[in-house]
Design an enzyme around this catalytic site. Structure first.
Site, mmCIF file in Angstrom:
data_model
loop_
_atom_site.group_PDB
_atom_site.id
_atom_site.type_symbol
_atom_site.label_atom_id
_atom_site.label_comp_id
_atom_site.label_asym_id
_atom_site.label_seq_id
_atom_site.Cartn_x
_atom_site.Cartn_y
_atom_site.Cartn_z
ATOM 1 N N ALA A 14 10.937 7.722 -98.376
ATOM 2 C CA ALA A 14 10.995 8.454 -99.643
ATOM 3 C C ALA A 14 12.406 8.600 -100.194
ATOM 4 O O ALA A 14 12.584 8.976 -101.349
ATOM 5 C CB ALA A 14 10.370 9.840 -99.469
ATOM 6 N N GLY A 15 13.424 8.297 -99.375
ATOM 7 C CA GLY A 15 14.796 8.561 -99.792
ATOM 8 C C GLY A 15 15.284 7.640 -100.898
ATOM 9 O O GLY A 15 14.777 6.529 -101.092
ATOM 10 N N ASN A 238 22.300 2.138 -94.812
ATOM 11 C CA ASN A 238 22.565 3.129 -95.854
ATOM 12 C C ASN A 238 23.446 2.614 -96.982
ATOM 13 O O ASN A 238 23.535 3.250 -98.024
ATOM 14 C CB ASN A 238 23.213 4.368 -95.234
ATOM 15 C CG ASN A 238 22.268 5.087 -94.294
ATOM 16 O OD1 ASN A 238 21.204 5.546 -94.697
ATOM 17 N ND2 ASN A 238 22.642 5.173 -93.022
ATOM 18 N N HIS A 373 19.112 -43.296 -107.117
ATOM 19 C CA HIS A 373 20.306 -42.818 -107.809
ATOM 20 C C HIS A 373 19.993 -42.195 -109.167
ATOM 21 O O HIS A 373 19.218 -42.740 -109.944
ATOM 22 C CB HIS A 373 21.303 -43.967 -108.088
ATOM 23 C CG HIS A 373 21.429 -44.974 -107.011
ATOM 24 N ND1 HIS A 373 22.147 -44.744 -105.862
ATOM 25 C CD2 HIS A 373 20.922 -46.226 -106.892
ATOM 26 C CE1 HIS A 373 22.079 -45.816 -105.086
ATOM 27 N NE2 HIS A 373 21.336 -46.722 -105.683
#
Length: 484
Positions: A14-15, A238, A373
């Site tokens: 939830a962060g 983090n 080519h």
């Protein structure tokens, strides 16, 4: 140790992850082809839990949408306000109860930002928890620098007595190198009871799940800790620095397993693979190679250097160098590159050669055919044994729609041929250099659209007098006259 299927696994996601400085939720950032949350859920899946609950909050719409593709059976629990880990667990329990699920048995609590976590470690955590009859078992780790982490406190007999946060620890406790990872195995029934006793009476005004450990021990229940065999498994991400480090560590883990399985990785420091990549024995990965998505490399193939393959299949003994390929199939013993680009839908059969500065899109190239080519092949079906001359273009777009070109088996096309689709060149047909093919060419025919060459003598001296070219022409003409 063996473990039962947990009643539930709760994943805290939830962060906001403010230190990432990103519009994207932290848990949706990716390493090695999978989101941070996806890595955690893959480890969780190895437990085969009866229920998986993901607690969402910040940018919940994005996280929930992502869950639909990676874990469609997961239950989402909304933590409207981030009021701590204990509050998040309470939201997860309420989400389960809303589906008439009461927790009995083992409940595992994990974090959504620990991508290096292994399923085997979670299994061992659950097994230790159940074997010891604990109310809660902490997943701990020994780290060289425990500064900032909560410490695991043990008595003289080694029994866990609790967790002390760094700020509250004595000098003796700060010397302890065993830290709390923030992941646990709980007795589900006891967790359901104790979570309602958590207090937010602290500096941050949040409910901490760590307080549940002290409460359960205070009630006389047994508390334990299982030490993770690899401390990197519990390291959270983090910020972008930690994201890069997690990517490096996971990549090294994946490459080590490939090498132990019989793959040669010439320079692991510059080689990157995603978790869903598969590489056969005796394959060689040269420096600066990236294998992304669900790429599959066959046995004995050589890939790189400086090659990026995404969701691409490479057959046995193929050679691919200095190439970018996405959603392509490269057949056995094919040769691709250097400096080739295979776009989605490119399919090369056995022994095909795709050479320098060739782009192939949504096309099949038959067995043994060569496009050596400077050529664009788009929306084409090329038969076997074909040779496409240099600087050819498959003109597939009329400004509104795409059209296909078909080249028959053993056809030979001259340099600088333009195939204006839709058009078909029959088996064994030839085209002359500089030909613009606008109509079908029958099998065995020669198509030539260029007219007779027209040569205008003295044009440069008359139209570009005094230029280096004109001066060179004058000198050459003078030498020619002297020779006569």
């Amino acid at each position: 140790m063996s473990a039962s299927r947990p009643a539930a696994v709760m994943v805290l996601a939830a962060g906001e992850g403010t230190r990432m400085k990103s519009r994207r939720p932290k848990v949706l950032h990716e390493i090695c082809g999978r989101s941070l949350l996806g890595h955690v859920l893959a480890a969780v899946a190895e437990l085969e839990p009866q229920r998986t609950v993901v607690v969402v909050g910040h940018a919940r719409e994005q996280v929930t949408e992502h869950l639909k593709s990676i874990a469609p059976h997961a239950i989402t629990a909304l933590q409207e306000e981030q009021k701590g880990t204990g509050h998040a667990v309470r939201m997860a329990i309420e989400a389960l109860r809303a589906q008439n699920v009461e927790l009995t048995g083992t409940v595992v609590l994990t974090c959504g930002d620990t991508p290096l976590l292994r399923g085997a470690t979670l299994r061992d955590l659950v097994a230790a928890h159940e074997a010891e009859g604990n109310a809660v078992t902490i997943l701990s780790a020994r780290v060289p620098d425990p500064t900032g982490y909560g410490r695991i406190v043990r008595d003289a007999a080694g029994a866990v007595t609790g967790i002390v946060e760094h700020a509250d620890a004595t000098e003796e406790q700060r010397a302890v190198d065993e830290i709390n990872s923030g992941m646990y195995a709980f007795d589900g029934a006891l967790l359901s009871q104790v979570v309602h006793r958590l207090s937010a009476d602290n500096a941050k005004g949040e409910e901490y799940i760590t307080d549940a450990v002290a409460l359960l021990r205070g009630d006389g229940h047994r508390v334990g800790a299982y030490i993770a065999p690899d401390r990197t498994e519990v390291e959270g991400v983090n910020d972008r620095v930690q994201l890069a480090e997690a990517r490096r560590l996971l990549n090294a883990r994946l490459l080590e397993q490939l090498m132990r399985d019989g793959v040669t990785v010439v320079d692991p420091a510059s080689t990157w693979v995603d978790v869903d990549v598969r590489v056969g024995r005796d394959a060689v990965l040269e420096p600066q190679t990236q294998l992304q998505g669900r790429t599959v490399i066959g046995e004995g193939a050589q890939v790189g250097p400086a090659t990026v393959l995404c969701d691409t299949e490479v057959g046995e003994d193929a050679v691919v160098s200095h190439t970018v390929a996405r959603e392509a199939v490269i057949g056995p013993e094919a040769t691709v590159g250097p400096y080739a680009y295979l776009r989605p839908g490119a399919r090369l059969d056995r022994g095909v050669k795709i050479g320098t500065f060739v782009e192939v899109k949504n096309s099949t190239v038959g067995e043994g055919s060569k496009v050596p080519h400077l050529t664009y092949v788009g929306d084409a079906d090329i038969g076997k044994g074909v040779n496409i001359g240099a600087s050819s273009v498959f003109v597939n777009y009329d400004g509104v729609n795409k059209h296909r070109t078909v080249i028959g088996d053993y056809a030979r096309t001259g340099s600088d041929t333009m195939f204006v689709a839709p058009v078909r060149v029959g088996d064994g047909a030839y085209t002359g250099a500089g030909t613009v093919v606008r109509e079908d060419v029958p099998p065995g025919a020669l198509a030539v659209s260029a007219g007779p060459q027209r040569t205008i003598e003295g044009w440069v001296e008359r139209k570009r007098p005094g230029t280096p070219a004109a001066q060179a022409a004058e000198r050459a003409r003078a030498r020619s006259e002297e020779d006569r």
